[in-house]
Design a protein around this motif. Structure first.
Motif, short mmCIF file in Angstrom:
data_model
loop_
_atom_site.label_atom_id
_atom_site.label_comp_id
_atom_site.label_asym_id
_atom_site.label_seq_id
_atom_site.Cartn_x
_atom_site.Cartn_y
_atom_site.Cartn_z
N ILE A 257 25.11 -21.97 25.42
CA ILE A 257 25.61 -23.35 25.36
C ILE A 257 27.10 -23.36 25.03
O ILE A 257 27.88 -24.09 25.66
N ALA A 258 27.51 -22.53 24.05
CA ALA A 258 28.93 -22.45 23.71
C ALA A 258 29.74 -21.97 24.91
O ALA A 258 30.84 -22.48 25.18
N GLY A 259 29.21 -21.00 25.63
CA GLY A 259 29.91 -20.50 26.81
C GLY A 259 30.10 -21.58 27.87
O GLY A 259 31.18 -21.67 28.49
N GLN A 260 29.08 -22.40 28.07
CA GLN A 260 29.19 -23.48 29.05
C GLN A 260 30.21 -24.54 28.61
O GLN A 260 30.93 -25.09 29.44
N ARG A 261 30.25 -24.81 27.30
CA ARG A 261 31.24 -25.78 26.80
C ARG A 261 32.66 -25.26 27.03
O ARG A 261 33.54 -26.01 27.49
N TYR A 262 32.88 -24.00 26.71
CA TYR A 262 34.21 -23.44 26.93
C TYR A 262 34.54 -23.38 28.42
O TYR A 262 35.71 -23.51 28.82
N GLY A 263 33.50 -23.18 29.24
CA GLY A 263 33.72 -23.22 30.69
C GLY A 263 34.18 -24.60 31.14
O GLY A 263 35.11 -24.73 31.97
N PHE A 264 33.55 -25.65 30.59
CA PHE A 264 33.96 -27.02 30.89
C PHE A 264 35.40 -27.25 30.47
O PHE A 264 36.22 -27.81 31.21
N ILE A 265 35.72 -26.80 29.23
CA ILE A 265 37.08 -26.99 28.71
C ILE A 265 38.10 -26.26 29.58
O ILE A 265 39.16 -26.81 29.90
N SER A 266 37.76 -25.04 29.98
CA SER A 266 38.68 -24.27 30.80
C SER A 266 38.94 -24.97 32.13
O SER A 266 40.08 -25.04 32.60
N GLY A 267 37.86 -25.51 32.69
CA GLY A 267 38.02 -26.23 33.97
C GLY A 267 38.90 -27.46 33.81
O GLY A 267 39.76 -27.74 34.66
N VAL A 268 38.67 -28.21 32.71
CA VAL A 268 39.49 -29.41 32.46
C VAL A 268 40.96 -29.03 32.32
O VAL A 268 41.85 -29.69 32.90
N CYS A 269 41.23 -27.98 31.57
CA CYS A 269 42.62 -27.57 31.35
C CYS A 269 43.29 -27.09 32.64
O CYS A 269 44.49 -27.30 32.84
N GLN A 270 42.52 -26.44 33.49
CA GLN A 270 43.10 -26.03 34.77
C GLN A 270 43.48 -27.24 35.62
O GLN A 270 44.47 -27.21 36.36
N GLU A 271 42.69 -28.30 35.50
CA GLU A 271 42.95 -29.51 36.28
C GLU A 271 44.07 -30.35 35.67
O GLU A 271 44.88 -30.94 36.41
N ALA A 272 44.13 -30.44 34.34
CA ALA A 272 44.99 -31.45 33.71
C ALA A 272 46.11 -30.86 32.86
O ALA A 272 46.88 -31.62 32.26
N ALA A 273 46.21 -29.54 32.78
CA ALA A 273 47.28 -28.93 31.99
C ALA A 273 47.93 -27.83 32.80
O ALA A 273 47.29 -27.17 33.62
N ARG A 274 49.22 -27.63 32.60
CA ARG A 274 49.90 -26.54 33.28
C ARG A 274 51.01 -26.00 32.38
O ARG A 274 51.51 -26.70 31.49
N SER A 275 51.35 -24.74 32.63
CA SER A 275 52.41 -24.09 31.88
C SER A 275 53.64 -24.01 32.76
O SER A 275 53.58 -23.50 33.88
N THR A 276 54.76 -24.51 32.25
CA THR A 276 55.99 -24.55 33.05
C THR A 276 56.83 -23.29 32.88
O THR A 276 57.73 -23.04 33.67
N ILE A 277 56.58 -22.52 31.81
CA ILE A 277 57.34 -21.28 31.59
C ILE A 277 56.38 -20.20 31.15
O ILE A 277 55.26 -20.47 30.71
N GLU A 278 56.78 -18.97 31.27
CA GLU A 278 55.96 -17.86 30.80
C GLU A 278 55.90 -17.92 29.28
O GLU A 278 56.93 -18.07 28.62
N ILE A 279 54.70 -17.80 28.71
CA ILE A 279 54.54 -17.87 27.26
C ILE A 279 55.08 -16.58 26.64
O ILE A 279 54.62 -15.48 26.94
N ARG A 280 56.07 -16.74 25.79
CA ARG A 280 56.68 -15.59 25.14
C ARG A 280 56.20 -15.52 23.69
O ARG A 280 55.61 -16.45 23.17
#
Length: 720
Positions: A257-280
């Motif tokens: 269940i925890a894995g599925q929740r994190y999967g949902f979160i990961s999918g949401v972040c891929q859709e609605a969040a982006r990184s503009t620079i390489e994380i240093r």
């Protein structure tokens, strides 16, 4: 729309939740404890437009699956008290992990607002968020905030009021809210579908629980939810479903269940969040490379804590002196209401009992405030998490948690703030163990006793080593005591040490002042009232029944004789002082405390103590440093302190160095002061633990001291 709404502030530890709470409520806060637990409850008020908001700051939690007291409090408040709105504060710079709690709020179906806090830090790390998309995925309003700068607060309050209004409209049937649902995969969804109708049929939901959410919690092996469901049919199906999921997926349901929740979160972040620079590597990473280094970490931490300890008691000394002077003046002013030499009981009660008792508590306030000011800075900056991380391996060897080291270190200054500092510990067993052994850390109140005894009985070359020996004995006993407690009455599995290392931040002035003052006020309000009562009780014990009429008459006659003698004024004053001290000793001998001292003498003899030492120890029950003044009264030498050569001479002529060492040992180990007992009772929420601390340490002190005295006497050590 209701004119007053209840808002619950929730979020992970280190998400900036308390900073936002302080920014929203300011000085309109109250602090207490939740019923039955020692978890802090903070509430505040804020008016926004025509609406008054009662804002409750819930304990930081990572999940709604309740393992710790904090998680149970947070979840039970939301489920049982049903606030109008839940505001989940998220660290936007660490979004995926923070969204795990938001997913569970979403599943619970609560009216939710998400605050993407520390948005400036997230932007600096190169993150951009599409808040509209996030809002659609979570079915909640989302506001970007910077709690440390007070930015986004009005927007957050607007979102709260609108969400509450929508919930009210939904309850009235004029609007229907859609709560997004997570699909847990065919295998888990099939088992949820089997459990959910049984929950609806056999479990009383009372409008608090959603049947699907309860089914999930049962599959997640949430013990509190499982114990609340009494239906055998439901439990039987949950067991079957658990076996089926493990068979199909090869892992336990809670993991899947925890894995599925994190999967949902990961999918949401891929859709609605982006990184503009390489994380240093951030500045936090570069600092951690030094402060958590295997070689440098502990020395840096010890150096910092020594600085905190030193500054707390060095900077606190002048205001302590001012407070002492204030109460001395107040006592003198009250005493002046009676003629000089008056023996009024009311005067003694007010001056010695009430003013002396209150002064004995308030004098520690500068230490309390300075110590918690330092702790607030260390906590809010992010370093406290590193300190616990550094010390964890060492502390686990004695059965404690890495965080236990900090309260124990504070205990060398004063046990009261040290026990208050155990609030940083998450596990109740760790808290109780640490509380019970903290008094073995030799506090500053014992220093006057050591300063009196060591120069009286030991040569100059041994002054430093004797003091060092006493402190080391306390440390070794604390280590042994902690291991014994964790192996017996507080036995249990050691809690895994999982702690996020948050990025370093500059603490806000307002936040650290609020942290400092709320704990200082708590100390005054709670411990102060208890100590005042105990001080009055001890005053009564050393005052009554007093001298008989015949004894008082004899002393009056003796004074009149001295007054009539044809001698110099200086000699006359000395003789009168001797008479006055003799009268005090006689009154003390006949008081309840004196009589108890005489009654205890047979019990005290195995330790080498007589009734005089026993009487002084009774007085020291309120505060250890009282022992010095009480010994001065017993030996009728007037006002005594640790620098009194006369008292040292008296002790040296009446006792051996072995007895002097035994006095220090007993005062080190025996029952701590009443303030410590009161704080232990309050923080443990039980008299059982406070009385165990009181009785256990006193018994340990008696056995150890008797052994040391008897062995020392047999070997002829220190009896010359």
């Amino acid at each position: 729309m209701k004119s007053r709404i209840v808002v619950a502030l929730a979020g992970n530890p280190n998400s900036g939740k308390t900073t936002i709470f302080n920014a929203l409520t300011g000085a309109r806060q109250s602090v207490g404890n939740y019923p039955g637990v020692t978890v802090e409850r903070k509430e505040g008020l804020r008016r926004h437009g025509d609406t008054e908001l009662k804002i409750v700051d819930l304990p930081g939690t990572y999940s709604l699956t309740a393992y710790s007291a904090e998680e149970r409090v947070a979840r039970n408040f939301i489920v049982d008290e049903m606030p109008d709105v839940v505001v989940d504060i998220l660290d936007a710079s660490n979004l995926e992990r923070n969204l795990y709690l938001a997913v569970q709020f979403m599943e619970l179906g609560v009216p939710l607002v998400l605050a993407f806090n520390m948005s400036d830090m997230a932007k600096a790390q190169g993150y951009e968020f599409d808040l509209e998309k996030f809002s659609r995925f979570f079915g909640a309003r989302i506001v970007s905030t910077m709690g440390s700068k007070g930015m986004g607060m009005n927007e957050l309050l607007d979102a709260v009021v609108l969400t509450a209004a929508n919930r009210e409209a939904e309850n009235e049937g004029t609007e229907k809210r859609r709560t997004p649902a997570i699909h847990y995969g065919r295998e888990i969804e099939e088992e949820i579908a089997k459990i959910e109708p049984l929950v609806r049929k056999h479990v009383s939901l009372n409008g608090k629980y959603d049947a699907r959410w309860l089914a999930l919690k049962l599959l997640e092996n949430d013990r509190e939810i499982q114990s609340s469901v009494v239906s055998p049919e439901v439990h039987t199906q949950v067991e079957k479903s658990t076996v089926q999921i493990e068979k199909m997926l090869g892992e336990q349901p809670e993991t899947a269940i925890a894995g599925q929740r994190y999967g949902f979160i990961s999918g949401v972040c891929q859709e609605a969040a982006r990184s503009t620079i390489e994380i240093r590597h951030s500045l936090s990473d570069r600092i951690d490379a030094v402060v958590t280094n295997r070689v440098l970490g502990i020395p840096i931490f010890l150096g910092l804590m020594y600085l905190v300890f030193h500054l707390t008691f060095t900077l606190g000394e002048p205001p302590m002196g001012w407070i002492e002077s204030l109460f001395d003046w107040l006592g003198g002013a009250v005493a002046s209401w009676w003629p000089e030499g008056s023996e009024s009981l009311l005067k003694s009660l007010l001056v010695d009992g009430v003013i002396g008792g209150v002064g004995g508590v308030v004098v520690f306030l500068p230490n309390i405030l300075l110590l918690f000011l330092a702790i607030a800075i260390i906590e809010d900056s992010g370093y406290m998490a590193r300190a616990a991380f550094i010390m964890d391996q060492l502390m686990h060897k004695i059965g404690l948690h890495g965080k236990s080291f900090i309260p124990m270190l504070i205990g060398f200054g004063c046990s009261v703030p040290a026990i208050l500092a155990t609030r940083t510990l998450d596990n109740r067993r760790d808290r109780l163990t640490t509380m019970l052994v903290i008094p073995l850390m030799s506090c500053g109140a014992r220093l006057p006793i050591y300063a009196l005894i060591i120069p009286a009985f030991f040569p100059s070359a041994w002054h430093g080593p004797m003091l060092w020996i006493i402190y080391v004995i306390g440390i070794l006993l604390a280590v042994a005591g902690a291991k014994l407690l964790r192996a017996t009455i507080l036995k249990g599995e050691s809690v895994p040490f999982v702690m996020e290392l948050p990025p370093y931040r500059m603490p806000t002035f307002k936040s650290i002042l609020i942290h400092m003052w709320e704990r200082g006020w708590l100390y005054l309000k709670k411990a102060g009232t208890v100590i005042l009562g105990i001080s009055i009780l001890l005053w009564a014990l050393t005052t009554f029944p007093g001298l008989s009429d015949d004894e008082s008459a004899r002393f009056r006659t003796a004074r009149q004789v001295v007054q009539g003698e044809n001698i110099g004024e200086e000699e006359k004053a000395e003789k009168l002082a001797v008479l006055n001290n003799a009268e005090k000793e006689a009154a003390l001998r006949g008081s309840v405390a004196g009589r108890v001292g005489h009654a205890l003498e047979p019990l005290l003899k195995p330790m080498g103590f007589d009734w005089k030492i026993g009487t002084a120890l009774i007085g020291a029950f309120a505060a250890k440093e009282v022992f010095v003044a009480q010994m001065g009264i017993v030996y009728a030498i007037g006002e005594a302190d640790e620098e009194s050569e006369t008292l040292r001479d008296k002790l040296k002529s009446n006792y051996s160095p072995l007895v002097g060492f035994c006095i220090m040992l007993f005062c080190l180990v025996s029952a701590p002061c009443m303030a410590t007992i009161a704080i232990t009772r309050r923080e443990s929420n039980s008299w059982r633990w406070a009385l165990l601390q009181l009785g256990g340490l006193t018994l340990l002190a008696y056995v150890l001291t008797a052994l040391v005295f008897q062995i020392g006497r047999l070997l002829g050590i220190g009896i010359g």
